[in-house]
Design a protein around this motif. Structure first.
Motif, PDB file in Angstrom:
ATOM      1  N   GLY A 200       0.833  -1.201   0.000  1.00  0.00           N
ATOM      2  CA  GLY A 200       0.000   0.000   0.000  1.00  0.00           C
ATOM      3  C   GLY A 200       0.866   1.248   0.000  1.00  0.00           C
ATOM      4  N   GLU A 201       0.551   2.200  -0.869  1.00  0.00           N
ATOM      5  CA  GLU A 201       1.266   3.473  -0.968  1.00  0.00           C
ATOM      6  C   GLU A 201       2.777   3.302  -1.195  1.00  0.00           C
ATOM      7  OE1 GLU A 201      -0.257   6.275  -1.135  1.00  0.00           O
ATOM      8  OE2 GLU A 201      -2.242   5.489  -0.698  1.00  0.00           O
ATOM      9  N   PRO A 202       3.182   2.583  -2.238  1.00  0.00           N
ATOM     10  CA  PRO A 202       4.625   2.439  -2.481  1.00  0.00           C
ATOM     11  C   PRO A 202       5.318   3.757  -2.800  1.00  0.00           C
ATOM     12  CG  PRO A 202       3.355   1.608  -4.340  1.00  0.00           C
ATOM     13  CD  PRO A 202       2.377   1.875  -3.242  1.00  0.00           C
ATOM     14  N   ILE A 203       4.618   4.687  -3.450  1.00  0.00           N
ATOM     15  CA  ILE A 203       5.225   5.991  -3.745  1.00  0.00           C
ATOM     16  C   ILE A 203       5.568   6.712  -2.453  1.00  0.00           C
ATOM     17  CG2 ILE A 203       4.829   8.271  -4.764  1.00  0.00           C
ATOM     18  CD1 ILE A 203       3.123   6.922  -6.890  1.00  0.00           C
ATOM     19  N   LEU A 247       8.363   4.522 -11.565  1.00  0.00           N
ATOM     20  CA  LEU A 247       9.245   3.605 -10.844  1.00  0.00           C
ATOM     21  C   LEU A 247       8.444   2.507 -10.152  1.00  0.00           C
ATOM     22  CD1 LEU A 247      12.128   2.976  -9.662  1.00  0.00           C
ATOM     23  CD2 LEU A 247      11.452   4.397  -7.712  1.00  0.00           C
ATOM     24  N   THR A 248       7.419   2.893  -9.401  1.00  0.00           N
ATOM     25  CA  THR A 248       6.658   1.899  -8.639  1.00  0.00           C
ATOM     26  C   THR A 248       5.734   1.078  -9.532  1.00  0.00           C
ATOM     27  OG1 THR A 248       5.034   3.640  -8.085  1.00  0.00           O
ATOM     28  CG2 THR A 248       6.794   3.207  -6.498  1.00  0.00           C
ATOM     29  N   ALA A 249       5.400   1.594 -10.719  1.00  0.00           N
ATOM     30  CA  ALA A 249       4.631   0.796 -11.672  1.00  0.00           C
ATOM     31  C   ALA A 249       5.510  -0.248 -12.363  1.00  0.00           C
ATOM     32  CB  ALA A 249       3.983   1.699 -12.713  1.00  0.00           C
ATOM     33  N   ALA A 250       6.814   0.056 -12.482  1.00  0.00           N
ATOM     34  CA  ALA A 250       7.738  -0.847 -13.173  1.00  0.00           C
ATOM     35  C   ALA A 250       8.154  -2.031 -12.318  1.00  0.00           C
ATOM     36  CB  ALA A 250       8.978  -0.078 -13.622  1.00  0.00           C
ATOM     37  N   GLY A 251       8.010  -1.927 -10.993  1.00  0.00           N
ATOM     38  CA  GLY A 251       8.403  -3.027 -10.126  1.00  0.00           C
ATOM     39  C   GLY A 251       8.018  -2.754  -8.689  1.00  0.00           C
ATOM     40  N   PRO A 252       7.938  -3.803  -7.858  1.00  0.00           N
ATOM     41  CA  PRO A 252       7.492  -3.650  -6.473  1.00  0.00           C
ATOM     42  C   PRO A 252       8.541  -3.001  -5.586  1.00  0.00           C
ATOM     43  CG  PRO A 252       8.175  -5.900  -6.876  1.00  0.00           C
ATOM     44  CD  PRO A 252       8.241  -5.201  -8.205  1.00  0.00           C
ATOM     45  N   VAL A 253       8.094  -2.610  -4.393  1.00  0.00           N
ATOM     46  CA  VAL A 253       8.960  -2.009  -3.374  1.00  0.00           C
ATOM     47  C   VAL A 253       9.039  -2.971  -2.205  1.00  0.00           C
ATOM     48  CG1 VAL A 253       9.308  -0.046  -1.824  1.00  0.00           C
ATOM     49  CG2 VAL A 253       8.324   0.311  -4.109  1.00  0.00           C
ATOM     50  N   LEU A 254      10.231  -3.183  -1.697  1.00  0.00           N
ATOM     51  CA  LEU A 254      10.481  -4.176  -0.659  1.00  0.00           C
ATOM     52  C   LEU A 254      11.245  -3.559   0.500  1.00  0.00           C
ATOM     53  CD1 LEU A 254      10.645  -7.225   0.261  1.00  0.00           C
ATOM     54  CD2 LEU A 254      12.826  -7.310  -0.983  1.00  0.00           C
ATOM     55  N   GLY A 278       3.229 -10.928   1.545  1.00  0.00           N
ATOM     56  CA  GLY A 278       3.614 -10.260   2.786  1.00  0.00           C
ATOM     57  C   GLY A 278       5.027 -10.542   3.223  1.00  0.00           C
ATOM     58  N   VAL A 279       5.180 -11.113   4.429  1.00  0.00           N
ATOM     59  CA  VAL A 279       6.492 -11.280   5.058  1.00  0.00           C
ATOM     60  C   VAL A 279       7.101 -12.625   4.666  1.00  0.00           C
ATOM     61  CG1 VAL A 279       7.740 -11.368   7.232  1.00  0.00           C
ATOM     62  CG2 VAL A 279       5.765  -9.879   6.996  1.00  0.00           C
ATOM     63  N   CYS A 280       8.412 -12.613   4.438  1.00  0.00           N
ATOM     64  CA  CYS A 280       9.130 -13.860   4.182  1.00  0.00           C
ATOM     65  C   CYS A 280      10.490 -13.761   4.848  1.00  0.00           C
ATOM     66  CB  CYS A 280       9.283 -14.098   2.676  1.00  0.00           C
ATOM     67  SG  CYS A 280      10.036 -15.698   2.298  1.00  0.00           S
TER      68      CYS A 280
END
Length: 282
Positions: A200-203, A247-254, A278-280
């Motif tokens: 949620g809200e990666p930007i 940027l956030t559309a091109a790939g996820p944020v971790l 979620g968590v790993c």
């Protein structure tokens, strides 16, 4: 210092009192010309390091962007990808982003690579002799505790050529590049290396890592910039929103908790964990 420029040939000759003086002046002029070209493309900059993998068997690359504040492990992770895993260094601390024909392009300032005391000691067996250094010697730093080294601003400087590259890479984030933006932080002793996808809200998660110290801001003059037209605050804000969206559309944020080794991160990403899981723990 003196110089003779031939713009049509894209050729410059420089002279000065010493070789070092000419090298420093040449780096500044290259940086100025590069930033002027980036200004024309309405770039933004992240406080981030980045590395690009060799192509996989199916010709795909992985691009990892490590965005974070100082002492979050950005340089350590990127350098170890370069030195231990055969990746290419795309940026150290000054990640530039702009749009090219509808695609996100990422690169870095062509400047020296500063390596802080802790990383220098940890990777000294793999790093070349520094181009320059300030403060205690490597031997002196090796004699103090890791906690003390982490608090020091002491740095050694390296060139891209010393690390096996002529210059920083320039990469277009197209369909053959898998992009992951990583927000790293050092783990607490005894806590397993782990990651959490920002679903949620990666930007909003990446925005705090924008750098505003290299723009041609309206009403300001910087000696390291050429005659690039200034952008006002609203233009920079619009460009930031547009490019962070790309940027956030091109790939996820971790969000990634680590101890300086990127190997668990690579192992985790190789498992192709979906963002909604979620968590790993690695």
């Amino acid at each position: 210092m003196g110089y003779r420029a031939e713009p049509v040939r894209r050729h410059v000759e420089m002279c000065g009192p010493t070789q070092v003086a000419v090298q420093v002046a040449a780096r500044k002029w290259i940086r100025a010309a590069f930033l002027a070209a980036c200004e024309a493309r309405q770039y933004i900059m992240l406080h981030a390091s980045a590395a690009l993998s060799p192509p996989s068997a199916n010709g795909l690359h992985t691009l990892l962007i490590f965005a974070g504040e100082r002492q979050s492990g950005k340089t350590t992770l990127a350098l170890r990808l370069l030195l231990e895993h055969g990746w290419s260094l795309l940026s150290n601390d000054h990640l530039i982003m702009y749009e090219t024909a509808g695609q996100l392009t990422v690169t870095s300032l062509p400047i020296l690579i500063p390596v802080k005391a802790g990383t220098w000691v940890d990777l000294a067996h793999r790093l070349p002799v520094p181009y320059d250094e300030v403060g205690p010697s490597l031997r002196e730093l090796s004699a103090v505790t890791p906690e003390t080294r982490r608090d020091l601003d002491t740095a050694a400087w390296f060139t891209y050529r010393q690390l096996g590259q002529a210059h920083p890479l320039l990469t277009e984030v197209g369909p053959r590049v898998r992009l992951v933006t990583v927000l790293p932080s050092y783990g607490t002793d005894g806590v397993a290396v782990s990651g959490r996808w920002v679903t949620g809200e990666p930007i909003a998660a990446v925005r705090p890592h924008l750098r505003g110290d290299w723009y041609v801001a309206e009403g300001e003059a910087h000696s390291y910039l050429l005659d690039a037209p200034p952008r006002d605050a609203s233009q920079i804000a619009d460009d930031s929103a547009r490019l962070l969206t790309m940027l956030t559309a091109a790939g996820p944020v971790l969000r990634w908790s680590h101890y300086g080794d990127p190997t668990p991160l690579l192992r985790w990403l190789a498992a192709d964990v979906a963002p909604n899981r979620g968590v790993c723990h690695a």
